[in-house]
Design a protein around this motif. Structure first.
Motif, PDB file in Angstrom:
ATOM      1  N   ALA A  78       0.974  -1.271  -0.119  1.00  0.00           N
ATOM      2  CA  ALA A  78      -0.153   0.081   0.016  1.00  0.00           C
ATOM      3  C   ALA A  78       0.895   1.389  -0.098  1.00  0.00           C
ATOM      4  CB  ALA A  78      -0.863   0.168   1.344  1.00  0.00           C
ATOM      5  N   PRO A 108      -3.564  -0.186  -3.109  1.00  0.00           N
ATOM      6  CA  PRO A 108      -4.249   0.639  -1.964  1.00  0.00           C
ATOM      7  C   PRO A 108      -3.628   2.025  -1.684  1.00  0.00           C
ATOM      8  CG  PRO A 108      -4.288  -1.453  -1.411  1.00  0.00           C
ATOM      9  CD  PRO A 108      -3.233  -1.507  -2.515  1.00  0.00           C
ATOM     10  N   ILE A 110      -3.911   5.055   1.103  1.00  0.00           N
ATOM     11  CA  ILE A 110      -4.285   5.171   2.307  1.00  0.00           C
ATOM     12  C   ILE A 110      -3.941   6.691   2.832  1.00  0.00           C
ATOM     13  CG2 ILE A 110      -4.426   4.536   4.753  1.00  0.00           C
ATOM     14  CD1 ILE A 110      -3.614   1.756   3.600  1.00  0.00           C
ATOM     15  N   PHE A 365      -5.151  -0.432   6.841  1.00  0.00           N
ATOM     16  CA  PHE A 365      -4.705  -1.479   5.742  1.00  0.00           C
ATOM     17  C   PHE A 365      -5.525  -2.685   6.178  1.00  0.00           C
ATOM     18  CE2 PHE A 365      -2.218  -5.009   4.224  1.00  0.00           C
ATOM     19  CZ  PHE A 365      -2.073  -4.834   2.970  1.00  0.00           C
ATOM     20  N   ASN A 368      -9.100  -2.684   5.650  1.00  0.00           N
ATOM     21  CA  ASN A 368      -9.421  -2.424   4.380  1.00  0.00           C
ATOM     22  C   ASN A 368      -9.879  -0.951   4.080  1.00  0.00           C
ATOM     23  OD1 ASN A 368      -8.616  -4.902   3.286  1.00  0.00           O
ATOM     24  ND2 ASN A 368     -10.880  -5.475   3.525  1.00  0.00           N
ATOM     25  N   TRP A 370      -9.246   1.795   2.569  1.00  0.00           N
ATOM     26  CA  TRP A 370      -8.773   2.556   1.571  1.00  0.00           C
ATOM     27  C   TRP A 370      -9.375   4.032   1.030  1.00  0.00           C
ATOM     28  CZ3 TRP A 370      -6.022  -1.319   2.098  1.00  0.00           C
ATOM     29  CH2 TRP A 370      -6.150  -2.726   1.854  1.00  0.00           C
TER      30      TRP A 370
END
Ligand code: KG4
Ligand code: ZN
Length: 384
Positions: A78, A108, A110, A365, A368, A370
């Protein structure tokens, strides 16, 4: 759960930073390109120059972070980036770059609150030392050039919540250090210089009246409340002490010697402690030591008052000013007498860095959480 490698990117103020952190627990690289030399002649951060320097530095800094971590772009799990608070133009550089990278790599993305990053820098280092046994609730003093906040931090599995129980009504503590150093012709940033000079002066030579907060906080609705669940808000105020130093300089006719010192130090590329000491008389050193003493006294007393009022189990002290030696000594001496363990990040992780951003992203992370590609910089992003 297998390891997660997160690339953190931080560009909220005057440091362009990138880091790779494994599972919020191990720093594989932590690269910080400081812009101090760019802003030094102005005695403070110039936002336009900060954005330009971030643009220049972001690609090499990220490359170096990956190289030092011995990771490829594809092996990342990520990309985490600071969304705010900070300088909008500076934040946008990191955010645009992180979005482009996440999009190109199909990884992803973040978004992280900078203040949450400062809190997670403590957690990251404790995990790195093998200490995974911290007691909650935690009271975190986040004290830097742009912020002086007290947060109650709670954790429910991967979900972290923060409640602000106090903040500065005017200048941040680091800002006061920087402004006083500038006023005394000592250069920028002021905190580290004052930290090194203070042991050479008498901390009891000049008395500063404790800050009085007489007015209600009018800045925003949430903070109109003077108490939380009948418990007091513990706010700070540091513009008064800066004015008191300025008045002391005037009444003690220090201006001409300050101007000479300013010019001498400006002509030395990297002044050493001896250069500062040679150019500071006893009155200046006493003033510096007394200023630092008053700042530390106020920060420690208010934090411990809040810790008692909110019955916390653990204390964190983080942000650039947490690098201050005297502040650390005072907390280490006084927190145990209140039955409180106190934790600081190491000095490199106290000031702005991207390892803390990658660490704060790790619980998100795992959950989830994102971020959509359309989020933007938020210069005054609150932490909740
Ligand atoms: O966390 P940081 O790098 O950036 C912000 O988020 O603001 O903090 C920078 C601030 C500056 O005001 C600097 O003067 C102060 O932290 N600082 C210190 C020390 N090292 C940095 N203040 C007091 N003592 C220090 N040793
Ligand atoms: Zn910071």
């Amino acid at each position: 759960m297998s390891d997660a490698y997160i690339l953190g990117i931080e560009s909220s103020c005057d440091e362009t930073a990138a880091a790779v952190v494994r599972s919020g627990a191990e720093v594989l690289s932590n690269v910080v390109a400081s812009q101090i030399a760019t802003h030094q002649p102005y005695g403070g951060v110039v936002p336009e120059l900060a954005s330009r320097e971030h643009l220049r530095a972001i690609v090499p800094v990220v490359r170096q972070a990956l190289a030092e971590a011995k990771r490829t772009y594809q092996s990342l799990d990520a990309i985490a980036v600071t969304q705010g608070p900070g300088l909008a133009g500076a934040l946008l550089v990191g955010i645009s770059y992180a979005k482009a990278l996440a999009y190109a790599l199909d990884k992803p993305l973040i978004a992280v609150n900078h203040l949450e990053g400062h809190i997670h820098s403590v957690l990251l280092e404790e995990r790195q030392k093998g200490n995974c046994d911290l007691q909650f609730p935690v009271l975190a003093l986040v004290v830097s050039g742009g912020h002086t906040h007290l947060y109650l931090a709670q954790r429910h599995k991967q979900d972290w919540t923060y409640q602000n129980i106090g903040h500065t009504r005017d200048d941040a503590a680091g800002e006061a250090f920087d402004k006083v150093a500038k006023l005394l012709g000592l250069g920028y940033p002021g905190g580290p210089i004052i930290d090194r000079l203070a042991p050479h002066g008498d901390p009891l030579a000049v008395k500063f009246a404790p800050a009085q907060i007489k007015h209600r906080d009018r800045r925003d609705r949430a903070n109109h409340e003077e108490s939380i669940d009948h418990r007091p808000r513990i706010d700070f105020s540091y513009s008064g002490i800066k004015t008191a130093v300025s008045r002391y300089v005037e009444t003690h006719s220090m201006q001409s010697s300050i101007e000479i010192r300013r010019q001498v130090l400006a002509n030395i590329a990297k002044p050493r402690l001896e250069d500062y000491l040679e150019n500071c008389d006893k009155m200046t050193l006493d003033l510096v030591a007394s200023f630092q003493q008053a700042m530390v006294e106020d920060l420690v007393t208010k934090t411990l008052t809040a810790a008692t009022a909110y019955d916390v189990a653990t204390l964190f002290v983080t942000g650039g000013v947490a690098a201050n030696h005297h502040l650390r000594q005072r907390f280490e001496r006084d927190a145990p007498t209140h039955g409180l363990p106190v934790y600081f990040p190491s000095r490199p992780l106290s000031t702005d860095n991207a390892a803390m951003i990658a660490a704060a992203a790790y619980p998100k992370f795992l959950a989830n959480e994102w971020s959509a590609m359309d989020f933007s910089a938020d210069a005054s992003l609150p932490l909740r």
